[in-house]
Design an enzyme around this catalytic site. Structure first.
Site, short mmCIF file in Angstrom:
data_model
loop_
_atom_site.label_atom_id
_atom_site.label_comp_id
_atom_site.label_asym_id
_atom_site.label_seq_id
_atom_site.Cartn_x
_atom_site.Cartn_y
_atom_site.Cartn_z
N ALA A 68 0.84 -1.20 0.00
CA ALA A 68 0.00 0.00 0.00
C ALA A 68 0.87 1.25 0.00
O ALA A 68 2.03 1.21 0.42
CB ALA A 68 -0.92 0.00 1.22
N ASP A 69 0.29 2.35 -0.46
CA ASP A 69 0.96 3.64 -0.42
C ASP A 69 -0.09 4.72 -0.19
O ASP A 69 -1.16 4.67 -0.79
CB ASP A 69 1.73 3.92 -1.71
N THR A 70 0.21 5.68 0.69
CA THR A 70 -0.76 6.70 1.08
C THR A 70 -0.23 8.10 0.85
O THR A 70 0.94 8.38 1.13
CB THR A 70 -1.11 6.54 2.58
N GLY A 105 -3.33 3.63 -2.22
CA GLY A 105 -3.33 2.60 -3.25
C GLY A 105 -3.05 1.26 -2.60
O GLY A 105 -2.24 1.16 -1.68
#
Length: 197
Positions: A68-70, A105
């Protein structure tokens, strides 16, 4: 059930994934987080999440890699992790009294098939007005320095949040409802696992 590997160095993401009750192994990805300028936020976080999953996938023979990426987005401007205390204070000044968006994501990649699902979650967060002194005191705690948008919704930064529309867990860094739906596409159902173990 397929083994699960979390491609992340974030203790927050590990804690959130634990809430699903599924066993997993953490593998820290080594990736370059620079991407093409001008990508829309949802595409940016999906690209980086997929890059993290892809960095870990070659090291496992069978299983699911979750990544994940924020990012925080204020008036179209992407706010990543602040470089220093001054930048953290600047970011908090922008967010104070305003609404912003948080995009995460999520990428899940299956080995050995190579099948993958990439998606994202968007949440709206509204901050109450903040004084310069409040911002300075919060920055002095050190909490904002490794957080996208310079605050932690699950930490002391919670005292600034006046409202949230959407998934709270997305703001912390891993949208659990969306992730659970993606895992089901790979035959992994958290409810089923917990009931049978």
């Amino acid at each position: 059930m397929l083994p699960i590997y979390l491609a992340s160095s974030s203790p927050r993401r590990s804690m959130l994934l634990e809430q699903l009750g599924l066993p997993f192994t953490v593998v820290v990805p080594e990736v370059e987080e620079e991407v093409q300028e001008g990508l829309p936020p949802h595409q940016l976080v999906e690209t980086l999440a997929l890059r993290k999953a892809g960095a870990v996938a070659p090291s496992i023979s069978k299983g699911l890699v979750v990544a994940a990426d924020t990012v925080v987005v204020w008036q179209g401007k992407v706010l990543g992790k602040p470089a220093d205390a001054r930048e953290a204070a600047e970011m908090l000044g922008l967010l104070a009294g305003n609404e912003h968006e948080v995009f995460t994501g999520v990428a899940v990649m299956e080995k050995p098939s190579g099948r993958r699902v990439v998606t994202h979650e968007r949440t709206r967060v509204r901050f109450r007005p903040l004084t310069t002194e409040e911002i300075a005191r919060y920055v002095a705690t050190g909490e904002p320095l490794d957080k996208a948008g310079a605050y932690a919704a699950q930490g002391l930064g919670a005292i600034f949040i006046a409202g949230i529309r959407g998934c709270y867990f997305n703001v912390v860094g891993l949208p659990l409802a969306r992730l659970a739906q993606v895992l089901k596409e790979f035959g992994v159902d958290p409810l089923e696992y917990v009931q049978n173990n």
